[in-house]
Design a protein around this motif. Structure first.
Motif, PDB file in Angstrom:
ATOM      1  N   PHE A  28     -18.029  16.228 -13.403  1.00  0.00           N
ATOM      2  CA  PHE A  28     -18.731  16.779 -12.243  1.00  0.00           C
ATOM      3  C   PHE A  28     -17.867  16.623 -10.993  1.00  0.00           C
ATOM      4  O   PHE A  28     -17.326  15.541 -10.754  1.00  0.00           O
ATOM      5  CB  PHE A  28     -20.079  16.067 -12.043  1.00  0.00           C
ATOM      6  N   PRO A  29     -17.744  17.676 -10.207  1.00  0.00           N
ATOM      7  CA  PRO A  29     -16.908  17.610  -9.007  1.00  0.00           C
ATOM      8  C   PRO A  29     -17.390  16.529  -8.038  1.00  0.00           C
ATOM      9  O   PRO A  29     -18.583  16.407  -7.771  1.00  0.00           O
ATOM     10  CB  PRO A  29     -17.062  18.994  -8.374  1.00  0.00           C
ATOM     11  N   ASN A  30     -16.470  15.745  -7.556  1.00  0.00           N
ATOM     12  CA  ASN A  30     -16.712  14.698  -6.550  1.00  0.00           C
ATOM     13  C   ASN A  30     -17.666  13.597  -7.002  1.00  0.00           C
ATOM     14  O   ASN A  30     -18.100  12.803  -6.175  1.00  0.00           O
ATOM     15  CB  ASN A  30     -17.219  15.319  -5.243  1.00  0.00           C
ATOM     16  N   ALA A  31     -18.005  13.521  -8.263  1.00  0.00           N
ATOM     17  CA  ALA A  31     -18.939  12.487  -8.726  1.00  0.00           C
ATOM     18  C   ALA A  31     -18.298  11.107  -8.689  1.00  0.00           C
ATOM     19  O   ALA A  31     -18.971  10.114  -8.411  1.00  0.00           O
ATOM     20  CB  ALA A  31     -19.430  12.797 -10.134  1.00  0.00           C
ATOM     21  N   ARG A  32     -16.997  11.040  -8.939  1.00  0.00           N
ATOM     22  CA  ARG A  32     -16.333   9.733  -8.912  1.00  0.00           C
ATOM     23  C   ARG A  32     -16.176   9.195  -7.499  1.00  0.00           C
ATOM     24  O   ARG A  32     -15.916   8.024  -7.313  1.00  0.00           O
ATOM     25  CB  ARG A  32     -14.975   9.807  -9.601  1.00  0.00           C
ATOM     26  N   GLU A  33     -16.327  10.055  -6.498  1.00  0.00           N
ATOM     27  CA  GLU A  33     -16.244   9.595  -5.117  1.00  0.00           C
ATOM     28  C   GLU A  33     -17.584   9.080  -4.608  1.00  0.00           C
ATOM     29  O   GLU A  33     -17.654   8.518  -3.526  1.00  0.00           O
ATOM     30  CB  GLU A  33     -15.741  10.721  -4.202  1.00  0.00           C
ATOM     31  N   SER A  34     -18.638   9.254  -5.394  1.00  0.00           N
ATOM     32  CA  SER A  34     -19.957   8.747  -4.993  1.00  0.00           C
ATOM     33  C   SER A  34     -19.974   7.222  -5.124  1.00  0.00           C
ATOM     34  O   SER A  34     -19.065   6.606  -5.675  1.00  0.00           O
ATOM     35  CB  SER A  34     -21.043   9.358  -5.879  1.00  0.00           C
ATOM     36  N   PHE A  35     -21.035   6.621  -4.621  1.00  0.00           N
ATOM     37  CA  PHE A  35     -21.172   5.160  -4.700  1.00  0.00           C
ATOM     38  C   PHE A  35     -21.141   4.686  -6.153  1.00  0.00           C
ATOM     39  O   PHE A  35     -20.450   3.731  -6.488  1.00  0.00           O
ATOM     40  CB  PHE A  35     -22.468   4.709  -4.006  1.00  0.00           C
ATOM     41  N   ILE A  36     -21.905   5.361  -7.009  1.00  0.00           N
ATOM     42  CA  ILE A  36     -21.962   4.988  -8.426  1.00  0.00           C
ATOM     43  C   ILE A  36     -20.595   5.165  -9.071  1.00  0.00           C
ATOM     44  O   ILE A  36     -20.145   4.305  -9.842  1.00  0.00           O
ATOM     45  CB  ILE A  36     -23.016   5.837  -9.174  1.00  0.00           C
ATOM     46  N   GLY A  37     -19.920   6.263  -8.775  1.00  0.00           N
ATOM     47  CA  GLY A  37     -18.604   6.520  -9.337  1.00  0.00           C
ATOM     48  C   GLY A  37     -17.591   5.468  -8.930  1.00  0.00           C
ATOM     49  O   GLY A  37     -16.788   5.000  -9.744  1.00  0.00           O
ATOM     50  N   GLN A  38     -17.627   5.067  -7.659  1.00  0.00           N
ATOM     51  CA  GLN A  38     -16.704   4.035  -7.194  1.00  0.00           C
ATOM     52  C   GLN A  38     -17.018   2.687  -7.813  1.00  0.00           C
ATOM     53  O   GLN A  38     -16.118   1.928  -8.177  1.00  0.00           O
ATOM     54  CB  GLN A  38     -16.747   3.955  -5.673  1.00  0.00           C
ATOM     55  N   LEU A  39     -18.298   2.376  -7.952  1.00  0.00           N
ATOM     56  CA  LEU A  39     -18.710   1.117  -8.569  1.00  0.00           C
ATOM     57  C   LEU A  39     -18.261   1.064 -10.034  1.00  0.00           C
ATOM     58  O   LEU A  39     -17.678   0.067 -10.478  1.00  0.00           O
ATOM     59  CB  LEU A  39     -20.225   0.931  -8.468  1.00  0.00           C
ATOM     60  N   LEU A  40     -18.523   2.147 -10.765  1.00  0.00           N
ATOM     61  CA  LEU A  40     -18.088   2.194 -12.162  1.00  0.00           C
ATOM     62  C   LEU A  40     -16.571   2.119 -12.261  1.00  0.00           C
ATOM     63  O   LEU A  40     -16.035   1.481 -13.166  1.00  0.00           O
ATOM     64  CB  LEU A  40     -18.599   3.473 -12.829  1.00  0.00           C
ATOM     65  N   GLY A  41     -15.880   2.768 -11.330  1.00  0.00           N
ATOM     66  CA  GLY A  41     -14.422   2.721 -11.328  1.00  0.00           C
ATOM     67  C   GLY A  41     -13.895   1.308 -11.172  1.00  0.00           C
ATOM     68  O   GLY A  41     -12.942   0.908 -11.852  1.00  0.00           O
ATOM     69  N   LYS A  42     -14.508   0.527 -10.298  1.00  0.00           N
ATOM     70  CA  LYS A  42     -14.079  -0.859 -10.094  1.00  0.00           C
ATOM     71  C   LYS A  42     -14.323  -1.714 -11.332  1.00  0.00           C
ATOM     72  O   LYS A  42     -13.592  -2.657 -11.602  1.00  0.00           O
ATOM     73  CB  LYS A  42     -14.802  -1.468  -8.897  1.00  0.00           C
ATOM     74  N   ILE A  43     -15.352  -1.381 -12.077  1.00  0.00           N
ATOM     75  CA  ILE A  43     -15.693  -2.159 -13.265  1.00  0.00           C
ATOM     76  C   ILE A  43     -14.867  -1.724 -14.477  1.00  0.00           C
ATOM     77  O   ILE A  43     -14.400  -2.557 -15.254  1.00  0.00           O
ATOM     78  CB  ILE A  43     -17.207  -2.015 -13.580  1.00  0.00           C
ATOM     79  N   VAL A  44     -14.655  -0.424 -14.635  1.00  0.00           N
ATOM     80  CA  VAL A  44     -14.090   0.137 -15.859  1.00  0.00           C
ATOM     81  C   VAL A  44     -12.572   0.365 -15.782  1.00  0.00           C
ATOM     82  O   VAL A  44     -11.867   0.183 -16.768  1.00  0.00           O
ATOM     83  CB  VAL A  44     -14.825   1.453 -16.198  1.00  0.00           C
TER      84      VAL A  44
END
Length: 92
Positions: A28-44
Motif C-alpha cells: 500500500f502506498p505510504n503505509a510504511r510511513e504511517s505510525f504503525i508502519g514505522q513501529l513495525l519497521g523498528k521491530i522487524v
C-alpha cells in the motif's frame, strides 16, 4: 514447563505475524510511513536486515528476504522449544 514453552511459542508466533504485517504494508502506498508502519519497521527491520545483506532482490524488485526470515524463525522456534524441553527434562 508448559507455560514457558507456551510463552516462547506465542512470542515467536506473534513476531512472525509482525513480519507478515510489515511485508503487507509494502503493498500500500505510504503505509510504511504511517505510525504503525514505522513501529513495525523498528521491530522487524533489524531481523529482516540480516537476511537482506545476503539475499539481493530478484530483478531489483522482488525481495525474498522476509520469506527466508520467516523460515529461519520457524526453525529457530522448533530448535528453541526442543532445547527448552530437553533442559526441563534434565532438571525434572
Amino acid at each position: 514447563m508448559d507455560t514457558v514453552l507456551g510463552f516462547v511459542h506465542l512470542a515467536l508466533e506473534i513476531y512472525s505475524y509482525l513480519i507478515i504485517g510489515y511485508v503487507l504494508l509494502s503493498w500500500f502506498p505510504n503505509a510504511r510511513e504511517s505510525f504503525i508502519g514505522q513501529l513495525l519497521g523498528k521491530i522487524v527491520e533489524p531481523y529482516i536486515g540480516i537476511f537482506r545483506r545476503f539475499i539481493p532482490p530478484i530483478g531489483g524488485v522482488l525481495d525474498l528476504s522476509p520469506i527466508v526470515a520467516l523460515l529461519a524463525l520457524r526453525f529457530i522456534t522448533i530448535g528453541l522449544i526442543s532445547v527448552i524441553e530437553y533442559l526441563f527434562n534434565m532438571v525434572g
